[in-house]
Design an enzyme around this catalytic site. Sequence first.
Site, mmCIF file in Angstrom:
data_model
loop_
_atom_site.group_PDB
_atom_site.id
_atom_site.type_symbol
_atom_site.label_atom_id
_atom_site.label_comp_id
_atom_site.label_asym_id
_atom_site.label_seq_id
_atom_site.Cartn_x
_atom_site.Cartn_y
_atom_site.Cartn_z
ATOM 1 C CG ASP A 1 -0.520 -0.491 2.531
ATOM 2 O OD1 ASP A 1 0.679 -0.033 2.775
ATOM 3 O OD2 ASP A 1 -1.169 -1.353 3.063
ATOM 4 C CE LYS B 1 -6.948 7.589 1.711
ATOM 5 N NZ LYS B 1 -6.393 8.717 2.435
ATOM 6 C CG MET C 1 -3.466 6.845 11.120
ATOM 7 S SD MET C 1 -4.523 5.162 11.312
ATOM 8 C CE MET C 1 -4.217 4.936 13.009
HETATM 9 N N1 SAH Z 1 1.854 0.569 10.804
HETATM 10 C C1 SAH Z 1 2.536 2.024 10.671
HETATM 11 C C2 SAH Z 1 1.359 3.113 10.988
HETATM 12 C C3 SAH Z 1 0.241 2.744 10.024
HETATM 13 S S1 SAH Z 1 -1.088 3.921 10.501
HETATM 14 C C4 SAH Z 1 3.657 2.138 11.502
HETATM 15 O O1 SAH Z 1 3.855 1.326 12.218
HETATM 16 O O2 SAH Z 1 4.274 3.145 11.141
HETATM 17 C C5 SAH Z 1 -0.829 5.234 9.251
HETATM 18 C C6 SAH Z 1 -0.137 6.611 9.893
HETATM 19 O O3 SAH Z 1 0.979 6.362 10.222
HETATM 20 C C7 SAH Z 1 -0.083 7.891 8.960
HETATM 21 O O4 SAH Z 1 -1.217 8.497 9.099
HETATM 22 C C8 SAH Z 1 0.877 8.634 9.749
HETATM 23 O O5 SAH Z 1 0.630 9.253 10.835
HETATM 24 C C9 SAH Z 1 2.017 7.592 10.137
HETATM 25 N N2 SAH Z 1 2.943 7.343 9.154
HETATM 26 C C10 SAH Z 1 3.485 6.186 8.758
HETATM 27 N N3 SAH Z 1 4.412 6.781 7.903
HETATM 28 C C11 SAH Z 1 4.930 7.796 8.018
HETATM 29 C C12 SAH Z 1 5.971 8.656 7.786
HETATM 30 N N4 SAH Z 1 6.914 8.247 6.891
HETATM 31 N N5 SAH Z 1 6.047 9.883 8.236
HETATM 32 C C13 SAH Z 1 5.201 10.395 8.814
HETATM 33 N N6 SAH Z 1 3.754 9.721 9.328
HETATM 34 C C14 SAH Z 1 3.923 8.411 9.008
#
Ligand code: SAH
Length: 507
Positions: free
Chosen positions: A36, A58, A173
């Site tokens: 994704d 998306k 998020m």
């Molecule tokens: N499983 C993922 C999180 C998924 S939820 C993890 O462990 O990182 C998705 C959210 O993760 C996004 O809305 C944002 O808040 C955050 N996120 C993921 N990658 C990011 C990045 N490179 N920079 C900033 N926020 C990030």
Amino acid sequence: MGTGMVYLVGAGPGDPGLITVKGLEAIKKAEVIIYDRLANRRLLQHASEDVELIYVGKSPDRHTLTQTEINQAIVDKAKENKIVTRLKGGDPFVFGRGGEEAEVLLENDIKFEIVPGITSAISVPAYAGIPVTHRDFTSSFAVITGNEDPNKEDSSIDWSKIATAHGTLVFLMGMSNLPKIVEKLTANGRSSDTPVALVRWGTRPEQETLTGTLEDIVQKSKENKFKNPAIIIVGKVVQLREKLKWFEDKPLFGQRVVVTRSRNQASDLAKRIEDLGGEPFEFPTIKIEEPDYEQLDKALDQIQEYKWIVFTSVNGVKYFFKRMAFKGIDIRSLYQAKICAVGPKTMELLTERGIIADYIPGEYKAEIIIEGLKNKINSGDKILLPRADIARKILPEALSELGAVVDDVVAYKNALNDTSAHHLKELLENGDITVLTFTSSSTVKNFISMLNVSGNELKELLNGVKVASIGPITSSTAKELGVNVDIEAKEYTIDGLVEAVRSITND
Ligand code: SAH
């Protein structure tokens, strides 16, 4: 139970170096990869050539897949007895719905393994120079979902406890709920002068950081139109960023550099760019292929007749020796030939094979090479040039003029590779590329022919993009073809080119 297998893999936060060894193995052995938006596409380069790629993030041209549809896609592929790698941003079990996917696999009697990843909750702050804990500031941190409406009656977040229970709060998020999160925290006792940082696209070249306090961050975020995907970090540790923002301070931070070389050779330049904090986009306009060995074989059969063998490229060396080994020719049969190595990398490779070159031209242009060889060659001497099929004729012609008998043989082929042309065009259109590098005339020619656009369109696509060339011949080819060169390497090597990119991006 079938033989299908699913790996639920954490791809890390974006920097493609931040995947685990096990995660990378799962990408390599996958027959299907389901990925994704937050999983960096560059990781897919490691996949096998015939892998089936399924994007479930998306996309503007279709509706976003629901979790049920994603689950179904994973199950379907596993039931075809395939090895499926489900690649998810960060860690699969941190707000990644990995738990739900695993449960569905269990229900369907499908084998699975979880490969944890580096979550954005810790690594994105780290790349912004913010340690989530620090002995002088706090000894705890919490990771909280920010997409739940804080005013919801049955909120699963107990704000009265969250607000002050931990030193550092990391919200994922949460961008669209930022005002409500800030309000809940202050209403529940968190001081309004608490530092806050927003970090968008952390660990990537587009990383953006905005800092403030609970008092002013909402206003600042509005002014800067700060958008997703971003994390919100609340706590005193945010102050450390001023000292520790190592990533944003790197010389090529924020630069997206197109590297137009063959697949095999690109990685050297790409690696250098990455080390300096930039993002290389490898555009393999050329791929190196096996030639029809007829000419090289003929030369090898009479190898002892050559007075000189001139290697003009790394690939020339590689393919020459590969073929020698294949034909069972001993390296000692080269004893009577003098060896010329053009370029330091070519020389290095020869040295690795136990050959100390007799002549290494100071510069890597045909004209200079001939200048140096002039006094070393007698009329009638046989010279072998194991080169690319598209190599320029100027060197063999000039050697012939000196009276030498030149065998210019094809040792390898430069073939066009168009798989990534579409993606590159998209990046250029979106203004995502900042620098374009050319390492030879053929990379310029192929780049242009693969983009397949008119002169005007090309100008438009390259508007705002800086162009760096490895040397004068490459530059003049670029100019002839309508590409304006902004900077030329002083030394005509990869190191020289990297230096040129550094200097132009610091302007
Ligand atoms: N499983 C993922 C999180 C998924 S939820 C993890 O462990 O990182 C998705 C959210 O993760 C996004 O809305 C944002 O808040 C955050 N996120 C993921 N990658 C990011 C990045 N490179 N920079 C900033 N926020 C990030």
